[in-house]
Design a protein around this motif. Structure first.
Motif, PDB file in Angstrom:
ATOM      1  N   LYS A  52      -0.443   3.845 -11.323  1.00 26.33           N
ATOM      2  CA  LYS A  52      -0.460   2.767 -10.647  1.00 26.33           C
ATOM      3  C   LYS A  52       0.911   1.927 -10.581  1.00 26.33           C
ATOM      4  O   LYS A  52       1.704   2.596 -11.472  1.00 26.33           O
ATOM      5  CB  LYS A  52      -1.383   1.825 -11.473  1.00 26.33           C
ATOM      6  CG  LYS A  52      -2.888   2.156 -11.729  1.00 26.33           C
ATOM      7  CD  LYS A  52      -3.429   1.798 -10.354  1.00 26.33           C
ATOM      8  CE  LYS A  52      -4.777   2.333 -10.415  1.00 26.33           C
ATOM      9  NZ  LYS A  52      -5.420   2.170  -9.215  1.00 26.33           N
ATOM     10  N   THR A  53       0.931   1.103  -9.761  1.00 26.98           N
ATOM     11  CA  THR A  53       2.338   0.426  -9.586  1.00 26.98           C
ATOM     12  C   THR A  53       2.051  -1.130  -9.816  1.00 26.98           C
ATOM     13  O   THR A  53       0.968  -1.433  -9.111  1.00 26.98           O
ATOM     14  CB  THR A  53       2.959   0.661  -8.329  1.00 26.98           C
ATOM     15  OG1 THR A  53       2.222   0.214  -7.147  1.00 26.98           O
ATOM     16  CG2 THR A  53       3.575   2.014  -7.968  1.00 26.98           C
ATOM     17  N   MET A  62       0.882  -1.230  -0.027  1.00 32.93           N
ATOM     18  CA  MET A  62      -0.135  -0.043  -0.051  1.00 32.93           C
ATOM     19  C   MET A  62       0.856   1.266   0.138  1.00 32.93           C
ATOM     20  O   MET A  62       0.630   2.196  -0.766  1.00 32.93           O
ATOM     21  CB  MET A  62      -0.860   0.059   1.138  1.00 32.93           C
ATOM     22  CG  MET A  62      -2.304  -0.138   1.119  1.00 32.93           C
ATOM     23  SD  MET A  62      -3.216  -0.257   2.347  1.00 32.93           S
ATOM     24  CE  MET A  62      -4.219   1.279   2.037  1.00 32.93           C
TER      25      MET A  62
HETATM   26  P1  A3P Z   1      -1.297   1.248  -6.590  1.00 31.20           P
HETATM   27  O1  A3P Z   1      -2.636   0.878  -7.128  1.00 31.20           O
HETATM   28  O2  A3P Z   1      -0.231   1.525  -7.429  1.00 31.20           O
HETATM   29  O3  A3P Z   1      -0.869  -0.181  -5.849  1.00 31.20           O
HETATM   30  P2  A3P Z   1      -5.385   4.629  -6.521  1.00 31.20           P
HETATM   31  O4  A3P Z   1      -4.564   4.021  -7.453  1.00 31.20           O
HETATM   32  O5  A3P Z   1      -6.616   4.003  -6.590  1.00 31.20           O
HETATM   33  O6  A3P Z   1      -5.193   6.055  -6.641  1.00 31.20           O
HETATM   34  O7  A3P Z   1      -4.665   4.179  -5.239  1.00 31.20           O
HETATM   35  C1  A3P Z   1      -3.520   4.656  -4.671  1.00 31.20           C
HETATM   36  C2  A3P Z   1      -2.596   3.555  -4.011  1.00 31.20           C
HETATM   37  O8  A3P Z   1      -3.375   3.370  -2.799  1.00 31.20           O
HETATM   38  C3  A3P Z   1      -2.491   2.174  -4.590  1.00 31.20           C
HETATM   39  O9  A3P Z   1      -1.628   2.117  -5.548  1.00 31.20           O
HETATM   40  C4  A3P Z   1      -2.234   1.364  -3.407  1.00 31.20           C
HETATM   41  O10 A3P Z   1      -0.903   1.571  -2.856  1.00 31.20           O
HETATM   42  C5  A3P Z   1      -3.135   2.062  -2.342  1.00 31.20           C
HETATM   43  N1  A3P Z   1      -4.432   1.342  -2.345  1.00 31.20           N
HETATM   44  C6  A3P Z   1      -5.672   1.914  -2.966  1.00 31.20           C
HETATM   45  N2  A3P Z   1      -6.895   0.843  -2.625  1.00 31.20           N
HETATM   46  C7  A3P Z   1      -6.064  -0.153  -2.113  1.00 31.20           C
HETATM   47  C8  A3P Z   1      -6.777  -1.220  -1.730  1.00 31.20           C
HETATM   48  N3  A3P Z   1      -7.782  -1.545  -1.779  1.00 31.20           N
HETATM   49  N4  A3P Z   1      -5.888  -2.336  -1.041  1.00 31.20           N
HETATM   50  C9  A3P Z   1      -4.485  -1.788  -0.918  1.00 31.20           C
HETATM   51  N5  A3P Z   1      -4.106  -0.829  -1.208  1.00 31.20           N
HETATM   52  C10 A3P Z   1      -4.875   0.107  -1.872  1.00 31.20           C
END
Ligand code: A3P
Ligand code: MG
Length: 412
Positions: free
Chosen positions: A247-248, A177
């Motif tokens: 995104k990653t 996360m």
């Molecule tokens: P990643 O999607 O690159 O893993 P968003 O992309 O929706 O803007 O969210 C940014 C980041 O928040 C995510 O990056 C992830 O690290 C974290 N995140 C968002 N929703 C999540 C979920 N349901 N579970 C775990 N991590 C989450």
């Protein structure tokens, strides 16, 4: 009445039968940004609302390859927002925005009322979860809907599984996360500003776009957090088409650094697409990281291309990566229509709970007492909500049409 099970369900056949949704794409009108707000950190369970765009960041492109962005950096200073608190906010910030911009809301409300069509108020994440349902194998959901002055307000509630996950999160999950948020910082903050570049990550701040769109006949007023503004978008590009989603994902070793990797993101691609397509975000910038949390390459993909990549994945026998956009949108369309039919009573008589899990074939529905734990509309909104007495003026479809231009000016 505390809770009363209703003997209706959706879909009439099982959710697992995706073929029933494999028909022509329903009409999704071009999303238009009608406003925005920002949220800032107060403490780990509270965020502050700002009626402006201060949370918007500009995308800072780096060479796409080779790169070495260590997402692990700064984990010890991470200011994490409580997941339960996030969910407990429900529609509060959005409702706050509605109170401050009643004409924007009333105009859409009136227009749907006169055409006897539903208008749904919700956050983008709820729509994403609904769109992914036909392919979802792990996570169930609970949505609660109530009707106020004819408008449907829809929000997500935590399932037992969600609570279990928050309470039993592994360190590995916390890292993943954090890595996502750290990547956002790398792509938004200039390295020449070391203080900001190495500043603590705070996952509660952000810029939120208020968007109006229409899925077949259902009007949708949604709010979605936007990661950044694309400085390459022509200055006249209307929002939300000037935003980029970040995104990653894990880089698969031994493969060519080509678009192949993009579809090898596997089932994640569905989430990327659903989240961006529903609110018109045209581009996704993916950071490919190694197993040690270091981003080695980035790639930009057009949102509209993702369904084609999923098709390609299916040709390569990657079964988990197979999904079709028409299935997702027809499911959402059908579900919202179903909700409109079921939610008959006003908020002061009942709220309606829709529950689904991958083990179940259809959605269970119950009618809940107005003061129950399923109540999510705050009293301050009920007291002051924009009502029929306020004169309804016609407002421009997209008052922030040149938003990109204004924001670019303010950011550069
Ligand atoms: P990643 O999607 O690159 O893993 P968003 O992309 O929706 O803007 O969210 C940014 C980041 O928040 C995510 O990056 C992830 O690290 C974290 N995140 C968002 N929703 C999540 C979920 N349901 N579970 C775990 N991590 C989450
Ligand atoms: Mg993102």
């Amino acid at each position: 009445m505390d809770s009363r099970r209703l003997h209706v369900t959706f879909p009439s056949s099982s959710t697992k039968d995706v073929h029933q949704f494999q028909k022509a794409l329903p009409d999704l009108s071009e999303p238009a940004e009608i406003g925005c707000f920002s949220l800032s950190y107060v403490n780990e369970t509270r965020r502050e609302f700002h009626d402006d765009a201060r949370g918007l960041r500009l995308l800072l492109r780096r060479p796409s390859y080779p790169l070495s962005l260590d997402l692990k950096e700064g984990f010890d200073t991470y200011k994490k927002f409580d997941e339960g608190a996030r969910m407990n906010e429900h529609l509060d910030h959005f409702l706050h925005w509605i109170l401050l911009h009643p004409q924007e809301f009333l105009f859409r409300k009136q227009s749907h009322k006169s055409r006897k069509k539903e208008l749904v108020v919700c956050v983008r994440g709820s729509l994403t979860d609904l769109m992914m349902t036909p392919y979802e194998k792990n996570d169930g959901w609970i949505f609660v809907v109530c009707r106020i002055d004819g408008v449907l307000y829809l929000t997500k509630f935590e399932t037992e599984q969600d609570v279990y996950r928050w309470e039993n999160g592994t360190e590995e999950k916390e890292n993943f996360m954090y890595w996502g948020y750290k990547f956002e910082q790398y792509m938004q903050v200039p390295p020449e500003d070391p203080q900001a570049f190495q500043g603590p990550i705070n996952n509660s701040e952000g810029f939120h776009s208020v968007i109006y769109t229409k899925l077949s006949d259902t009007g949708i007023l949604l709010v979605g957090e936007m990661d950044c503004l694309d400085p390459k978008a022509p200055p006249t590009t209307p929002a939300p088409f000037c935003y980029v989603e970040l995104k990653t994902t894990k880089l698969y070793p031994g493969l060519d650094l080509s678009v192949k990797q993009t579809f090898l993101c596997g089932p994640k691609l569905l989430k990327y697409w659903a989240q961006s397509a529903i609110c018109g975000v045209p581009k996704i910038l993916i950071g490919f990281r190694n197993g040690d949390g270091v981003v080695e390459k980035t790639e930009e993909v057009a949102t509209v291309k993702l369904p084609l990549l999923a098709k390609e994945a299916s040709r390569h026998g990657l079964k988990d990566s197979v999904w079709k956009q028409e299935v997702c949108l027809n499911f959402l369309d059908g579900f919202l229509k179903f909700v409109g039919q079921v939610v008959a009573k006003d908020y002061d008589k009942a709220a309606y709970k829709f529950e689904w899990s991958p083990g179940k074939s259809g959605v269970n529905v119950s009618e809940e007492a107005p003061g129950s734990r399923w109540n999510f509309i705050p009293e301050w909104y009920l007291q002051s909500r924009p009502g029929q007495k306020v004169p309804v003026k016609k407002v421009r479809e997209a008052p922030h049409g040149n938003y990109g231009e204004n924001l670019l000016r303010s950011l550069i």
